[in-house]
Design an enzyme around this catalytic site. Structure first.
Site, PDB file in Angstrom:
ATOM      1  N   GLN A 102       0.467  -1.301   0.193  1.00  8.00           N
ATOM      2  CA  GLN A 102      -0.319   0.079  -0.235  1.00  8.00           C
ATOM      3  C   GLN A 102       1.354   1.200  -0.243  1.00  8.00           C
ATOM      4  O   GLN A 102       0.453   2.196  -0.373  1.00  8.00           O
ATOM      5  CB  GLN A 102      -0.454  -0.065   1.853  1.00  8.00           C
ATOM      6  CG  GLN A 102      -1.960  -1.278   1.581  1.00  8.00           C
ATOM      7  CD  GLN A 102      -1.923  -1.390   2.709  1.00  8.00           C
ATOM      8  OE1 GLN A 102      -3.386  -0.863   3.333  1.00  8.00           O
ATOM      9  NE2 GLN A 102      -1.904  -2.103   3.536  1.00  8.00           N
ATOM     10  N   VAL A 104       3.904   4.072  -0.742  1.00  9.25           N
ATOM     11  CA  VAL A 104       4.241   4.285  -2.270  1.00  9.25           C
ATOM     12  C   VAL A 104       5.195   4.880  -2.521  1.00  9.25           C
ATOM     13  O   VAL A 104       5.807   5.668  -3.328  1.00  9.25           O
ATOM     14  CB  VAL A 104       2.739   5.629  -2.132  1.00  9.25           C
ATOM     15  CG1 VAL A 104       2.253   5.771  -3.054  1.00  9.25           C
ATOM     16  CG2 VAL A 104       3.168   6.441  -1.178  1.00  9.25           C
ATOM     17  N   HIS A 120      -1.847   1.394  -3.708  1.00 11.19           N
ATOM     18  CA  HIS A 120      -1.948   2.123  -4.195  1.00 11.19           C
ATOM     19  C   HIS A 120      -1.431   3.564  -5.265  1.00 11.19           C
ATOM     20  O   HIS A 120      -0.921   4.664  -5.121  1.00 11.19           O
ATOM     21  CB  HIS A 120      -2.040   3.493  -2.518  1.00 11.19           C
ATOM     22  CG  HIS A 120      -3.620   2.212  -1.879  1.00 11.19           C
ATOM     23  ND1 HIS A 120      -3.403   2.358  -0.286  1.00 11.19           N
ATOM     24  CD2 HIS A 120      -4.400   2.737  -2.136  1.00 11.19           C
ATOM     25  CE1 HIS A 120      -4.223   1.623   0.383  1.00 11.19           C
ATOM     26  NE2 HIS A 120      -4.755   1.488  -1.173  1.00 11.19           N
ATOM     27  N   CYS A 149       3.400  20.514 -15.716  1.00  7.02           N
ATOM     28  CA  CYS A 149       2.987  19.647 -17.287  1.00  7.02           C
ATOM     29  C   CYS A 149       3.732  20.765 -18.817  1.00  7.02           C
ATOM     30  O   CYS A 149       3.902  21.710 -18.796  1.00  7.02           O
ATOM     31  CB  CYS A 149       2.094  19.184 -17.095  1.00  7.02           C
ATOM     32  SG  CYS A 149       3.020  18.081 -18.853  1.00  7.02           S
ATOM     33  N   CYS A 151       2.391  21.016 -21.360  1.00  9.81           N
ATOM     34  CA  CYS A 151       1.246  21.398 -21.922  1.00  9.81           C
ATOM     35  C   CYS A 151       0.361  22.437 -20.814  1.00  9.81           C
ATOM     36  O   CYS A 151      -0.437  22.415 -21.681  1.00  9.81           O
ATOM     37  CB  CYS A 151      -0.289  20.319 -22.448  1.00  9.81           C
ATOM     38  SG  CYS A 151      -0.193  20.159 -20.235  1.00  9.81           S
ATOM     39  N   GLY A 188       3.201  -4.605   9.199  1.00 12.13           N
ATOM     40  CA  GLY A 188       2.740  -3.011   9.010  1.00 12.13           C
ATOM     41  C   GLY A 188       1.691  -2.671   8.614  1.00 12.13           C
ATOM     42  O   GLY A 188       1.997  -1.853   7.774  1.00 12.13           O
ATOM     43  N   SER A 190      -2.140  -1.299   9.044  1.00 12.08           N
ATOM     44  CA  SER A 190      -3.975  -1.439  10.288  1.00 12.08           C
ATOM     45  C   SER A 190      -4.187  -2.461   9.927  1.00 12.08           C
ATOM     46  O   SER A 190      -5.833  -2.041  10.756  1.00 12.08           O
ATOM     47  CB  SER A 190      -3.837  -0.160  10.186  1.00 12.08           C
ATOM     48  OG  SER A 190      -3.636   1.445   9.762  1.00 12.08           O
ATOM     49  N   ASN A 214       3.423  -7.270  13.055  1.00 15.52           N
ATOM     50  CA  ASN A 214       3.213  -5.422  13.376  1.00 15.52           C
ATOM     51  C   ASN A 214       3.447  -5.619  15.120  1.00 15.52           C
ATOM     52  O   ASN A 214       2.897  -6.110  15.991  1.00 15.52           O
ATOM     53  CB  ASN A 214       1.756  -5.481  13.150  1.00 15.52           C
ATOM     54  CG  ASN A 214       0.716  -4.159  13.468  1.00 15.52           C
ATOM     55  OD1 ASN A 214       1.212  -3.140  13.997  1.00 15.52           O
ATOM     56  ND2 ASN A 214       0.425  -3.506  12.308  1.00 15.52           N
ATOM     57  N   ALA A 233       9.248  -3.869  12.251  1.00 11.94           N
ATOM     58  CA  ALA A 233       8.962  -5.215  11.474  1.00 11.94           C
ATOM     59  C   ALA A 233      10.078  -5.899  10.887  1.00 11.94           C
ATOM     60  O   ALA A 233      11.338  -6.861  10.591  1.00 11.94           O
ATOM     61  CB  ALA A 233       9.027  -4.316  10.143  1.00 11.94           C
TER      62      ALA A 233
HETATM   63  P1  NAD Z   1      -1.263   3.214   8.904  1.00 11.68           P
HETATM   64  O1  NAD Z   1      -0.124   4.092   8.669  1.00 11.68           O
HETATM   65  O2  NAD Z   1      -2.539   3.000   8.431  1.00 11.68           O
HETATM   66  O3  NAD Z   1      -1.359   1.838   9.621  1.00 11.68           O
HETATM   67  C1  NAD Z   1       0.408   1.754  10.269  1.00 11.68           C
HETATM   68  C2  NAD Z   1       0.978   0.378  10.747  1.00 11.68           C
HETATM   69  O4  NAD Z   1       2.157  -0.404  10.664  1.00 11.68           O
HETATM   70  C3  NAD Z   1      -0.268  -0.184  12.582  1.00 11.68           C
HETATM   71  O5  NAD Z   1      -0.777  -0.837  12.445  1.00 11.68           O
HETATM   72  C4  NAD Z   1       1.123   0.462  13.051  1.00 11.68           C
HETATM   73  O6  NAD Z   1       0.674  -0.559  14.207  1.00 11.68           O
HETATM   74  C5  NAD Z   1       2.172  -0.744  12.235  1.00 11.68           C
HETATM   75  N1  NAD Z   1       3.657  -0.289  12.778  1.00 11.68           N
HETATM   76  C6  NAD Z   1       4.307   0.921  13.129  1.00 11.68           C
HETATM   77  N2  NAD Z   1       5.254   0.749  13.539  1.00 11.68           N
HETATM   78  C7  NAD Z   1       6.405  -0.252  13.386  1.00 11.68           C
HETATM   79  C8  NAD Z   1       6.611  -1.409  13.197  1.00 11.68           C
HETATM   80  N3  NAD Z   1       8.253  -0.656  12.952  1.00 11.68           N
HETATM   81  N4  NAD Z   1       7.063  -1.818  11.870  1.00 11.68           N
HETATM   82  C9  NAD Z   1       5.806  -2.714  11.489  1.00 11.68           C
HETATM   83  N5  NAD Z   1       4.720  -2.261  11.457  1.00 11.68           N
HETATM   84  C10 NAD Z   1       4.964  -0.871  12.640  1.00 11.68           C
HETATM   85  O7  NAD Z   1      -0.405   2.423   7.619  1.00 11.68           O
HETATM   86  P2  NAD Z   1      -1.414   1.543   6.021  1.00 11.68           P
HETATM   87  O8  NAD Z   1      -2.219   0.042   6.600  1.00 11.68           O
HETATM   88  O9  NAD Z   1      -0.423   1.453   5.299  1.00 11.68           O
HETATM   89  O10 NAD Z   1      -2.900   2.758   5.814  1.00 11.68           O
HETATM   90  C11 NAD Z   1      -2.310   3.529   5.344  1.00 11.68           C
HETATM   91  C12 NAD Z   1      -2.252   4.278   4.126  1.00 11.68           C
HETATM   92  O11 NAD Z   1      -0.991   5.463   3.532  1.00 11.68           O
HETATM   93  C13 NAD Z   1      -1.381   3.539   2.824  1.00 11.68           C
HETATM   94  O12 NAD Z   1      -2.837   3.435   1.913  1.00 11.68           O
HETATM   95  C14 NAD Z   1      -0.305   3.855   2.239  1.00 11.68           C
HETATM   96  O13 NAD Z   1      -1.446   4.464   0.542  1.00 11.68           O
HETATM   97  C15 NAD Z   1      -0.398   5.201   2.868  1.00 11.68           C
HETATM   98  N6  NAD Z   1       1.013   5.766   3.297  1.00 11.68           N
HETATM   99  C16 NAD Z   1       1.673   5.429   2.563  1.00 11.68           C
HETATM  100  C17 NAD Z   1       3.537   5.395   2.879  1.00 11.68           C
HETATM  101  C18 NAD Z   1       4.538   5.309   2.566  1.00 11.68           C
HETATM  102  O14 NAD Z   1       3.900   4.844   0.647  1.00 11.68           O
HETATM  103  N7  NAD Z   1       5.726   4.976   3.482  1.00 11.68           N
HETATM  104  C19 NAD Z   1       3.428   6.218   4.558  1.00 11.68           C
HETATM  105  C20 NAD Z   1       1.495   6.742   5.151  1.00 11.68           C
HETATM  106  C21 NAD Z   1       1.118   6.482   4.838  1.00 11.68           C
HETATM  107 ZN    ZN Z   2      -0.075  17.677 -19.964  1.00  9.41          ZN
END
Ligand code: NAD
Ligand code: ZN
Length: 247
Positions: A102, A104, A120, A149, A151, A188, A190, A214, A233
Protein backbone atom coordinates in the site's frame (compact mmCIF):
# COMPACT_ATOMS: atom_id res chain seq x y z
CA UNK A 1 8.00 -14.08 20.82
CA UNK A 2 10.79 -16.69 20.38
CA UNK A 3 8.22 -19.45 19.83
CA UNK A 4 6.39 -17.41 17.23
CA UNK A 5 9.62 -16.56 15.41
CA UNK A 6 10.46 -20.28 15.20
CA UNK A 7 6.91 -21.05 14.09
CA UNK A 8 7.09 -18.45 11.32
CA UNK A 9 10.51 -19.77 10.21
CA UNK A 10 9.08 -23.29 9.96
CA UNK A 11 5.93 -22.16 8.18
CA UNK A 12 8.00 -20.18 5.67
CA UNK A 13 10.36 -23.11 5.13
CA UNK A 14 7.37 -25.37 4.42
CA UNK A 15 5.57 -22.90 2.12
CA UNK A 16 5.92 -23.14 -1.64
CA UNK A 17 4.45 -19.78 -2.62
CA UNK A 18 4.68 -16.82 -0.25
CA UNK A 19 3.13 -13.39 -0.82
CA UNK A 20 3.42 -10.30 1.37
CA UNK A 21 1.05 -7.43 2.00
CA UNK A 22 2.83 -4.39 3.40
CA UNK A 23 1.72 -1.03 4.76
CA UNK A 24 3.15 2.21 6.09
CA UNK A 25 4.50 0.42 9.22
CA UNK A 26 7.29 -1.33 7.30
CA UNK A 27 8.70 2.07 6.23
CA UNK A 28 8.62 3.76 9.65
CA UNK A 29 12.16 2.53 10.40
CA UNK A 30 13.19 4.32 7.17
CA UNK A 31 11.95 7.60 8.65
CA UNK A 32 8.64 7.78 6.77
CA UNK A 33 5.74 8.61 9.09
CA UNK A 34 2.59 6.44 8.85
CA UNK A 35 -0.87 7.94 8.49
CA UNK A 36 -2.48 6.64 11.66
CA UNK A 37 -1.18 6.24 15.22
CA UNK A 38 1.63 7.91 17.11
CA UNK A 39 3.65 10.38 15.04
CA UNK A 40 1.27 9.75 12.13
CA UNK A 41 0.48 12.44 9.59
CA UNK A 42 -3.16 12.40 10.66
CA UNK A 43 -2.16 13.97 13.96
CA UNK A 44 -1.30 17.09 11.96
CA UNK A 45 -3.52 16.92 8.87
CA UNK A 46 -7.17 16.22 8.30
CA UNK A 47 -7.12 13.39 5.72
CA UNK A 48 -10.27 14.54 3.99
CA UNK A 49 -8.83 18.03 3.69
CA UNK A 50 -5.58 16.93 2.06
CA UNK A 51 -5.56 13.33 0.85
CA UNK A 52 -9.00 13.19 -0.74
CA UNK A 53 -9.26 13.54 -4.50
CA UNK A 54 -11.91 16.27 -4.09
CA UNK A 55 -9.40 18.33 -2.08
CA UNK A 56 -6.75 17.91 -4.79
CA UNK A 57 -9.19 18.91 -7.54
CA UNK A 58 -10.53 21.87 -5.58
CA UNK A 59 -7.19 23.35 -4.55
CA UNK A 60 -4.10 21.58 -5.93
CA UNK A 61 -1.77 24.35 -4.72
CA UNK A 62 -2.86 23.87 -1.12
CA UNK A 63 -2.50 20.07 -1.26
CA UNK A 64 0.91 20.40 -2.93
CA UNK A 65 2.14 22.88 -0.31
CA UNK A 66 1.04 20.94 2.72
CA UNK A 67 1.05 17.23 1.89
CA UNK A 68 2.79 16.41 -1.36
CA UNK A 69 5.89 18.59 -1.00
CA UNK A 70 6.62 17.28 2.49
CA UNK A 71 5.98 13.64 1.52
CA UNK A 72 8.16 14.03 -1.58
CA UNK A 73 11.05 15.50 0.44
CA UNK A 74 10.85 12.67 2.98
CA UNK A 75 10.58 9.99 0.28
CA UNK A 76 13.49 11.41 -1.75
CA UNK A 77 15.78 10.82 1.28
CA UNK A 78 14.46 7.43 2.47
CA UNK A 79 16.44 4.17 2.21
CA UNK A 80 15.21 0.58 2.65
CA UNK A 81 15.49 -0.80 6.21
CA UNK A 82 15.90 -4.36 7.52
CA UNK A 83 12.18 -5.02 7.01
CA UNK A 84 12.41 -4.34 3.26
CA UNK A 85 15.79 -6.06 3.05
CA UNK A 86 14.40 -9.13 4.84
CA UNK A 87 11.63 -9.47 2.26
CA UNK A 88 14.22 -9.08 -0.51
CA UNK A 89 16.23 -11.93 1.05
CA UNK A 90 13.11 -14.10 1.13
CA UNK A 91 12.75 -13.53 -2.62
CA UNK A 92 16.45 -14.28 -3.17
CA UNK A 93 15.89 -17.57 -1.31
CA UNK A 94 13.08 -18.37 -3.76
CA UNK A 95 10.36 -18.19 -1.13
CA UNK A 96 8.62 -14.89 -1.66
CA UNK A 97 7.05 -14.33 -5.06
CA UNK A 98 4.99 -11.16 -4.89
CA UNK A 99 4.72 -8.13 -2.63
CA UNK A 100 1.47 -6.20 -2.62
CA UNK A 101 2.25 -2.86 -1.03
CA UNK A 102 0.00 0.00 0.00
CA UNK A 103 3.10 2.17 0.23
CA UNK A 104 4.00 4.75 -2.38
CA UNK A 105 7.69 5.02 -1.42
CA UNK A 106 9.34 2.56 -3.84
CA UNK A 107 11.46 1.06 -1.05
CA UNK A 108 10.67 -2.60 -1.85
CA UNK A 109 12.07 -2.17 -5.35
CA UNK A 110 15.07 -0.30 -3.90
CA UNK A 111 15.69 -3.28 -1.59
CA UNK A 112 15.73 -5.65 -4.58
CA UNK A 113 12.26 -7.21 -4.82
CA UNK A 114 11.29 -7.68 -8.45
CA UNK A 115 7.54 -8.32 -8.32
CA UNK A 116 5.95 -5.45 -6.41
CA UNK A 117 2.30 -4.54 -6.92
CA UNK A 118 1.82 -0.88 -6.01
CA UNK A 119 -1.76 -1.02 -4.87
CA UNK A 120 -1.97 2.71 -4.19
CA UNK A 121 0.33 3.80 -7.00
CA UNK A 122 3.58 5.65 -6.41
CA UNK A 123 5.00 9.02 -5.44
CA UNK A 124 8.06 8.31 -7.59
CA UNK A 125 6.21 9.56 -10.66
CA UNK A 126 4.06 12.62 -11.27
CA UNK A 127 1.24 12.72 -13.81
CA UNK A 128 -0.31 15.64 -15.66
CA UNK A 129 -3.91 16.25 -14.59
CA UNK A 130 -4.75 17.43 -18.13
CA UNK A 131 -2.89 15.24 -20.65
CA UNK A 132 -1.76 12.31 -18.48
CA UNK A 133 1.95 12.62 -19.37
CA UNK A 134 4.18 11.10 -16.68
CA UNK A 135 7.38 12.57 -15.26
CA UNK A 136 9.90 10.94 -12.96
CA UNK A 137 10.24 12.85 -9.69
CA UNK A 138 13.76 14.03 -10.36
CA UNK A 139 12.65 15.69 -13.61
CA UNK A 140 10.07 17.74 -11.73
CA UNK A 141 10.98 21.24 -10.62
CA UNK A 142 9.19 21.93 -7.34
CA UNK A 143 10.62 25.41 -6.90
CA UNK A 144 7.24 26.65 -8.16
CA UNK A 145 4.18 25.04 -6.57
CA UNK A 146 2.21 23.44 -8.12
CA UNK A 147 4.67 22.08 -10.72
CA UNK A 148 3.37 21.97 -14.26
CA UNK A 149 3.54 19.79 -17.36
CA UNK A 150 4.91 21.01 -20.72
CA UNK A 151 1.25 21.43 -21.72
CA UNK A 152 0.59 23.77 -18.79
CA UNK A 153 -1.48 21.24 -16.80
CA UNK A 154 -0.85 20.74 -13.10
CA UNK A 155 1.17 17.68 -12.04
CA UNK A 156 -0.03 15.31 -9.32
CA UNK A 157 1.54 12.18 -7.80
CA UNK A 158 0.76 8.99 -9.72
CA UNK A 159 -0.78 7.68 -6.50
CA UNK A 160 -4.28 6.80 -5.38
CA UNK A 161 -5.99 9.46 -3.26
CA UNK A 162 -8.96 8.71 -1.00
CA UNK A 163 -12.07 8.60 -3.16
CA UNK A 164 -10.19 7.25 -6.20
CA UNK A 165 -10.26 3.81 -7.79
CA UNK A 166 -7.46 1.29 -7.27
CA UNK A 167 -5.65 0.78 -10.62
CA UNK A 168 -7.43 -2.17 -12.27
CA UNK A 169 -4.27 -4.16 -12.95
CA UNK A 170 -3.09 -3.83 -9.33
CA UNK A 171 -6.48 -5.01 -8.12
CA UNK A 172 -6.58 -7.97 -10.48
CA UNK A 173 -2.97 -9.05 -9.87
CA UNK A 174 -3.31 -8.79 -6.07
CA UNK A 175 -6.38 -10.97 -6.10
CA UNK A 176 -4.44 -13.52 -8.14
CA UNK A 177 -1.41 -13.41 -5.82
CA UNK A 178 -3.66 -13.76 -2.75
CA UNK A 179 -5.42 -16.74 -4.33
CA UNK A 180 -2.20 -18.47 -5.38
CA UNK A 181 -0.10 -18.11 -2.22
CA UNK A 182 -0.02 -20.68 0.58
CA UNK A 183 1.37 -18.20 3.11
CA UNK A 184 0.84 -14.46 3.34
CA UNK A 185 2.99 -12.18 5.49
CA UNK A 186 1.05 -9.08 6.53
CA UNK A 187 3.61 -6.51 7.63
CA UNK A 188 3.00 -3.05 9.10
CA UNK A 189 -0.53 -2.45 7.99
CA UNK A 190 -3.40 -1.31 10.19
CA UNK A 191 -5.71 -3.23 7.82
CA UNK A 192 -8.43 -0.60 7.93
CA UNK A 193 -8.00 0.94 4.47
CA UNK A 194 -10.31 -0.83 2.00
CA UNK A 195 -10.17 -2.62 -0.36
CA UNK A 196 -6.53 -3.47 0.57
CA UNK A 197 -7.67 -4.94 3.89
CA UNK A 198 -9.62 -7.60 1.96
CA UNK A 199 -6.46 -9.08 0.44
CA UNK A 200 -5.55 -11.27 3.46
CA UNK A 201 -9.21 -12.35 3.65
CA UNK A 202 -9.02 -13.60 0.05
CA UNK A 203 -5.77 -15.45 0.84
CA UNK A 204 -7.33 -17.05 3.92
CA UNK A 205 -10.45 -18.15 2.00
CA UNK A 206 -8.14 -19.86 -0.46
CA UNK A 207 -6.38 -21.82 2.26
CA UNK A 208 -3.29 -19.69 2.95
CA UNK A 209 -1.73 -19.21 6.39
CA UNK A 210 -1.71 -15.57 7.43
CA UNK A 211 1.19 -14.35 9.55
CA UNK A 212 1.07 -10.79 10.86
CA UNK A 213 4.07 -8.67 11.90
CA UNK A 214 3.04 -5.50 13.72
CA UNK A 215 3.76 -3.95 17.15
CA UNK A 216 -0.03 -3.57 17.60
CA UNK A 217 -3.11 -5.74 17.13
CA UNK A 218 -5.24 -5.03 14.04
CA UNK A 219 -8.78 -5.99 13.00
CA UNK A 220 -7.21 -9.07 11.31
CA UNK A 221 -5.58 -10.33 14.49
CA UNK A 222 -7.16 -13.59 15.75
CA UNK A 223 -9.92 -13.22 13.14
CA UNK A 224 -8.05 -13.70 9.89
CA UNK A 225 -4.41 -14.05 10.87
CA UNK A 226 -3.16 -17.37 12.26
CA UNK A 227 -0.82 -15.49 14.59
CA UNK A 228 0.65 -12.05 15.20
CA UNK A 229 4.36 -11.53 15.86
CA UNK A 230 4.27 -8.37 17.94
CA UNK A 231 7.32 -6.31 17.06
CA UNK A 232 8.97 -4.00 14.57
CA UNK A 233 9.32 -5.21 11.00
CA UNK A 234 13.13 -4.90 10.78
CA UNK A 235 13.97 -6.82 13.94
CA UNK A 236 11.31 -9.49 13.40
CA UNK A 237 12.39 -10.12 9.80
CA UNK A 238 16.04 -10.43 10.86
CA UNK A 239 15.14 -12.94 13.54
CA UNK A 240 12.91 -15.01 11.25
CA UNK A 241 15.67 -15.20 8.60
CA UNK A 242 18.19 -16.27 11.26
CA UNK A 243 15.80 -18.95 12.55
CA UNK A 244 15.25 -20.23 8.99
CA UNK A 245 18.98 -20.87 8.67
CA UNK A 246 18.82 -23.23 11.66
CA UNK A 247 16.07 -25.41 10.18
P1 NAD B 1 -1.29 2.92 8.66
O1 NAD B 1 -0.58 4.22 8.77
O2 NAD B 1 -2.75 2.94 8.73
O3 NAD B 1 -0.80 1.91 9.80
C1 NAD B 1 0.54 1.63 10.07
C2 NAD B 1 0.64 0.30 10.81
O4 NAD B 1 2.02 0.01 11.04
C3 NAD B 1 -0.04 0.26 12.19
O5 NAD B 1 -0.82 -0.90 12.29
C4 NAD B 1 1.14 0.21 13.18
O6 NAD B 1 0.84 -0.50 14.36
C5 NAD B 1 2.19 -0.50 12.35
N1 NAD B 1 3.60 -0.24 12.75
C6 NAD B 1 4.11 0.80 13.44
N2 NAD B 1 5.45 0.68 13.55
C7 NAD B 1 5.80 -0.47 12.93
C8 NAD B 1 7.04 -1.13 12.69
N3 NAD B 1 8.22 -0.63 13.11
N4 NAD B 1 7.01 -2.33 12.03
C9 NAD B 1 5.83 -2.85 11.58
N5 NAD B 1 4.65 -2.24 11.77
C10 NAD B 1 4.62 -1.06 12.42
O7 NAD B 1 -0.75 2.27 7.35
P2 NAD B 1 -1.47 1.49 6.20
O8 NAD B 1 -2.30 0.38 6.75
O9 NAD B 1 -0.43 1.17 5.24
O10 NAD B 1 -2.51 2.50 5.52
C11 NAD B 1 -2.28 3.87 5.28
C12 NAD B 1 -2.26 4.32 3.84
O11 NAD B 1 -1.40 5.42 3.79
C13 NAD B 1 -1.68 3.37 2.86
O12 NAD B 1 -2.69 2.99 2.03
C14 NAD B 1 -0.60 4.11 2.07
O13 NAD B 1 -1.05 4.35 0.75
C15 NAD B 1 -0.45 5.44 2.71
N6 NAD B 1 0.88 5.76 3.27
C16 NAD B 1 2.02 5.31 2.67
C17 NAD B 1 3.28 5.61 3.22
C18 NAD B 1 4.52 5.09 2.54
O14 NAD B 1 4.54 4.96 1.33
N7 NAD B 1 5.57 4.74 3.29
C19 NAD B 1 3.36 6.35 4.40
C20 NAD B 1 2.17 6.82 4.99
C21 NAD B 1 0.93 6.49 4.41
ZN1 ZN C 1 0.15 17.78 -19.68
Amino acid sequence: MDDLIRRAAKDLAAAGNVAALTGAGISIESGIPPFRGKGGLWERFDPMEFAHIDALMRDPTKVWKVLIKEMKEILDRAEPNNGHKGLAKLEARDKLKTIITQNVDGLHQAAGNTDVIEYHGTFAWQRCMDCGKKYENREVDVSKIPPRCDCGGILRPDAVFFGEMIPAEAMWRSRQAATDCDLMLVVGTSAVVQPAAMIPVIAKENGAKIVEINPEKTPLTFEISDYLIMGEAGEVMNRILEAMEKI
